[in-house]
Design a protein around this motif. Sequence first.
Motif, PDB file in Angstrom:
ATOM      1  N   MET A  49       3.827   8.752   5.985  1.00  0.00           N
ATOM      2  CA  MET A  49       2.955   7.703   6.533  1.00  0.00           C
ATOM      3  C   MET A  49       3.657   6.344   6.465  1.00  0.00           C
ATOM      4  O   MET A  49       4.499   6.122   5.596  1.00  0.00           O
ATOM      5  N   ASP A  50       3.267   5.456   7.362  1.00  0.00           N
ATOM      6  CA  ASP A  50       3.717   4.077   7.188  1.00  0.00           C
ATOM      7  C   ASP A  50       2.777   3.409   6.174  1.00  0.00           C
ATOM      8  O   ASP A  50       1.787   4.001   5.752  1.00  0.00           O
ATOM      9  N   LYS A  51       3.111   2.172   5.812  1.00  0.00           N
ATOM     10  CA  LYS A  51       2.370   1.553   4.708  1.00  0.00           C
ATOM     11  C   LYS A  51       0.900   1.315   5.033  1.00  0.00           C
ATOM     12  O   LYS A  51       0.037   1.442   4.161  1.00  0.00           O
ATOM     13  N   ALA A  52       0.603   1.011   6.275  1.00  0.00           N
ATOM     14  CA  ALA A  52      -0.789   0.765   6.655  1.00  0.00           C
ATOM     15  C   ALA A  52      -1.613   2.036   6.460  1.00  0.00           C
ATOM     16  O   ALA A  52      -2.712   2.015   5.888  1.00  0.00           O
ATOM     17  N   LYS A  53      -1.064   3.119   6.930  1.00  0.00           N
ATOM     18  CA  LYS A  53      -1.755   4.405   6.811  1.00  0.00           C
ATOM     19  C   LYS A  53      -1.957   4.790   5.348  1.00  0.00           C
ATOM     20  O   LYS A  53      -2.990   5.348   4.976  1.00  0.00           O
ATOM     21  N   ARG A  54      -0.968   4.462   4.527  1.00  0.00           N
ATOM     22  CA  ARG A  54      -1.103   4.768   3.103  1.00  0.00           C
ATOM     23  C   ARG A  54      -2.276   4.006   2.501  1.00  0.00           C
ATOM     24  O   ARG A  54      -3.048   4.544   1.730  1.00  0.00           O
ATOM     25  N   GLU A  55      -2.348   2.750   2.876  1.00  0.00           N
ATOM     26  CA  GLU A  55      -3.441   1.904   2.379  1.00  0.00           C
ATOM     27  C   GLU A  55      -4.783   2.500   2.795  1.00  0.00           C
ATOM     28  O   GLU A  55      -5.717   2.589   1.998  1.00  0.00           O
ATOM     29  N   GLU A  56      -4.826   2.944   4.025  1.00  0.00           N
ATOM     30  CA  GLU A  56      -6.071   3.505   4.553  1.00  0.00           C
ATOM     31  C   GLU A  56      -6.476   4.775   3.801  1.00  0.00           C
ATOM     32  O   GLU A  56      -7.622   4.943   3.395  1.00  0.00           O
ATOM     33  N   ARG A  57      -5.487   5.638   3.596  1.00  0.00           N
ATOM     34  CA  ARG A  57      -5.777   6.899   2.901  1.00  0.00           C
ATOM     35  C   ARG A  57      -6.103   6.668   1.433  1.00  0.00           C
ATOM     36  O   ARG A  57      -6.742   7.494   0.788  1.00  0.00           O
ATOM     37  N   GLN A 116      -8.004  -1.317  -8.940  1.00  0.00           N
ATOM     38  CA  GLN A 116      -6.804  -2.047  -9.304  1.00  0.00           C
ATOM     39  C   GLN A 116      -5.660  -1.077  -9.635  1.00  0.00           C
ATOM     40  O   GLN A 116      -4.527  -1.241  -9.203  1.00  0.00           O
ATOM     41  N   LEU A 117      -6.020  -0.042 -10.386  1.00  0.00           N
ATOM     42  CA  LEU A 117      -5.043   0.966 -10.789  1.00  0.00           C
ATOM     43  C   LEU A 117      -4.418   1.639  -9.572  1.00  0.00           C
ATOM     44  O   LEU A 117      -3.199   1.837  -9.495  1.00  0.00           O
ATOM     45  N   LEU A 118      -5.251   1.951  -8.606  1.00  0.00           N
ATOM     46  CA  LEU A 118      -4.747   2.654  -7.422  1.00  0.00           C
ATOM     47  C   LEU A 118      -3.866   1.746  -6.580  1.00  0.00           C
ATOM     48  O   LEU A 118      -2.882   2.207  -5.992  1.00  0.00           O
ATOM     49  N   GLN A 119      -4.203   0.462  -6.533  1.00  0.00           N
ATOM     50  CA  GLN A 119      -3.340  -0.479  -5.823  1.00  0.00           C
ATOM     51  C   GLN A 119      -1.948  -0.489  -6.446  1.00  0.00           C
ATOM     52  O   GLN A 119      -0.929  -0.489  -5.761  1.00  0.00           O
ATOM     53  N   GLN A 120      -1.937  -0.503  -7.783  1.00  0.00           N
ATOM     54  CA  GLN A 120      -0.671  -0.474  -8.511  1.00  0.00           C
ATOM     55  C   GLN A 120       0.073   0.833  -8.211  1.00  0.00           C
ATOM     56  O   GLN A 120       1.296   0.847  -8.015  1.00  0.00           O
ATOM     57  N   PHE A 121      -0.674   1.908  -8.157  1.00  0.00           N
ATOM     58  CA  PHE A 121      -0.121   3.230  -7.855  1.00  0.00           C
ATOM     59  C   PHE A 121       0.580   3.220  -6.498  1.00  0.00           C
ATOM     60  O   PHE A 121       1.745   3.629  -6.373  1.00  0.00           O
ATOM     61  N   LEU A 122      -0.110   2.677  -5.508  1.00  0.00           N
ATOM     62  CA  LEU A 122       0.466   2.618  -4.162  1.00  0.00           C
ATOM     63  C   LEU A 122       1.724   1.754  -4.132  1.00  0.00           C
ATOM     64  O   LEU A 122       2.736   2.103  -3.519  1.00  0.00           O
ATOM     65  N   LEU A 123       1.641   0.634  -4.834  1.00  0.00           N
ATOM     66  CA  LEU A 123       2.790  -0.266  -4.912  1.00  0.00           C
ATOM     67  C   LEU A 123       4.001   0.478  -5.474  1.00  0.00           C
ATOM     68  O   LEU A 123       5.124   0.359  -4.963  1.00  0.00           O
ATOM     69  N   SER A 124       3.768   1.238  -6.521  1.00  0.00           N
ATOM     70  CA  SER A 124       4.849   1.981  -7.165  1.00  0.00           C
ATOM     71  C   SER A 124       5.433   3.022  -6.217  1.00  0.00           C
ATOM     72  O   SER A 124       6.643   3.221  -6.168  1.00  0.00           O
ATOM     73  N   ILE A 125       4.568   3.669  -5.471  1.00  0.00           N
ATOM     74  CA  ILE A 125       5.044   4.663  -4.510  1.00  0.00           C
ATOM     75  C   ILE A 125       5.976   4.003  -3.505  1.00  0.00           C
ATOM     76  O   ILE A 125       7.068   4.494  -3.232  1.00  0.00           O
ATOM     77  N   ASN A 126       5.531   2.879  -2.970  1.00  0.00           N
ATOM     78  CA  ASN A 126       6.351   2.183  -1.982  1.00  0.00           C
ATOM     79  C   ASN A 126       7.695   1.765  -2.559  1.00  0.00           C
ATOM     80  O   ASN A 126       8.727   1.822  -1.879  1.00  0.00           O
ATOM     81  N   GLU A 127       7.666   1.370  -3.821  1.00  0.00           N
ATOM     82  CA  GLU A 127       8.910   0.919  -4.448  1.00  0.00           C
ATOM     83  C   GLU A 127       9.865   2.059  -4.791  1.00  0.00           C
ATOM     84  O   GLU A 127      11.063   1.929  -4.653  1.00  0.00           O
ATOM     85  N   SER A 128       9.291   3.148  -5.266  1.00  0.00           N
ATOM     86  CA  SER A 128      10.142   4.248  -5.741  1.00  0.00           C
ATOM     87  C   SER A 128      10.241   5.369  -4.722  1.00  0.00           C
ATOM     88  O   SER A 128      10.444   6.521  -5.069  1.00  0.00           O
ATOM     89  N   GLU A 129      10.128   4.996  -3.472  1.00  0.00           N
ATOM     90  CA  GLU A 129      10.051   6.030  -2.444  1.00  0.00           C
ATOM     91  C   GLU A 129      11.232   6.995  -2.465  1.00  0.00           C
ATOM     92  O   GLU A 129      11.062   8.204  -2.373  1.00  0.00           O
ATOM     93  N   SER A 130      12.431   6.460  -2.618  1.00  0.00           N
ATOM     94  CA  SER A 130      13.594   7.360  -2.567  1.00  0.00           C
ATOM     95  C   SER A 130      13.600   8.310  -3.756  1.00  0.00           C
ATOM     96  O   SER A 130      13.925   9.493  -3.609  1.00  0.00           O
ATOM     97  N   ALA A 131      13.226   7.801  -4.937  1.00  0.00           N
ATOM     98  CA  ALA A 131      13.159   8.677  -6.109  1.00  0.00           C
ATOM     99  C   ALA A 131      12.134   9.786  -5.884  1.00  0.00           C
ATOM    100  O   ALA A 131      12.391  10.954  -6.183  1.00  0.00           O
TER     101      ALA A 131
END
Lengths: 216, 216
Positions: free
Chosen positions: A191-199, A107-122
């Motif tokens: 990576m695109d989002k799918a690849k991120r999920e995979e990794r 669950q934590l890692l899912q949240q982590f990935l979500l945050s990455i996608n959101e704060s990508e420019s930062a």
Amino acid sequence: MTLSKAVTELKTPKPSQSRKGRKEETRHRILMAALQLVDEGRSPSELGLREVARSVGMAAPSIYNHFADMDELGIALVEESLVRLRSVARSARKQMQNENLTKALKQLLQQFLLSINESESALRLLIMQWFNPNPEYRKIIRRDMSIMRQDLAENMEQTAAEKGLKLGEFSLESDIIFSLLITYILNAMDMDKAKREERLKVLEQQILMIVMRGRL
Amino acid sequence: MTLSKAVTELKTPKPSQSRKGRKEETRHRILMAALQLVDEGRSPSELGLREVARSVGMAAPSIYNHFADMDELGIALVEESLVRLRSVARSARKQMQNENLTKALKQLLQQFLLSINESESALRLLIMQWFNPNPEYRKIIRRDMSIMRQDLAENMEQTAAEKGLKLGEFSLESDIIFSLLITYILNAMDMDKAKREERLKVLEQQILMIVMRGRL
DNA sequence: TGTACATCAGTGAACGCGCGTTCACTGATGTAC
DNA sequence: TGTACATCAGTGAACGCGCGTTCACTGATGTAC
């Protein structure tokens, strides 16, 4: 209400706190516009005064009412990005509740990935400024990274204590995990989002391997 | 021998292979001069045509006899740096011989640190270009990083096989170690040599923890 | 070997351009009475 | 409340500068006879 006031309020939909508040607001708009430019693929070191001004919709010299020079804007951008990241890290921390450890991690890692996608420019901005030749940039970034690393360590120790695992000597493990998170982010940027999920699954296995070490 | 030839040889101490060879030599001198500038603290993206030319001791337009434009020079710099790194990695590989595993690792890491100190400018350049907005840079760097990661994995498997450890499924471990090496390098860039030596011990413990997992 | 010509690495001058920054000015907002 | 003045965010024009790049040219090196 005088005519001039009425006109002003028409021009600026959000009156907020006049003057001082509006200045702050403009300053913020400048930073946001710069971040958006980074998001569109410009590198931070390429960010030009005029480019930012154009993007925020004002004349170039106006920037100087908010920042003494371009370096000050650059530093402010880094600090703004760090504030965003810290809040992300803080929200993720609360996620680590109850359930069994594996599920909580997932669950934590899912949240982590979500945050990455959101704060990508930062993130992109921070990564590129991490090795800015100007030491001021590096200093700020490293200071905050160090804080986040310590936070992770404390968080792990606390979680372990709550779950009744043996205490102490977690710094090696948490540092390894911090390294894994950093390299995950670095690699994720291309990576695109799918690849991120995979990794992310690989990351999960790696972290599990570290965490489980003492519990075999 | 004509007069003109004699004069020429006085001007250029190393005649090498005339013309074509000399051109290659000059090209190399340009790249070396650029790397030296990076070493002196300039960021790669700041490297100016004139600055490089001045540093190599020639007129600015002469650069165009060797590189079509500045981007080509930049790419060539990245490739030159990668060649250096690969040779470093190759030499380190041979270090992993006999003795017990802990001692071999210690030795290997000492060699690793030595290489970092030696190739600092190449590393600095690669790190900064790792996120160059121009995808060409990123592509080359990521390709080579991927190769090095695979090399490490193969090397670990082979070493494990020689020592009679159980085979297979080493990719998780080797990827973790690769991540640890990368973050070590990233952090090392802002350390003096003493600090690097000190942090190397932590890295050693971390790697040992990963490697020992299956042998407790 | 000597001569005539082709090649081409390196040069100095010049180009247009966009950069960060300055400056005097405008006009709405804030303040004092 | 209305008036006079101070503040100050934002503007348009202009600055000097160094950038990457082009061009015509030089002169040593390489080649053919």
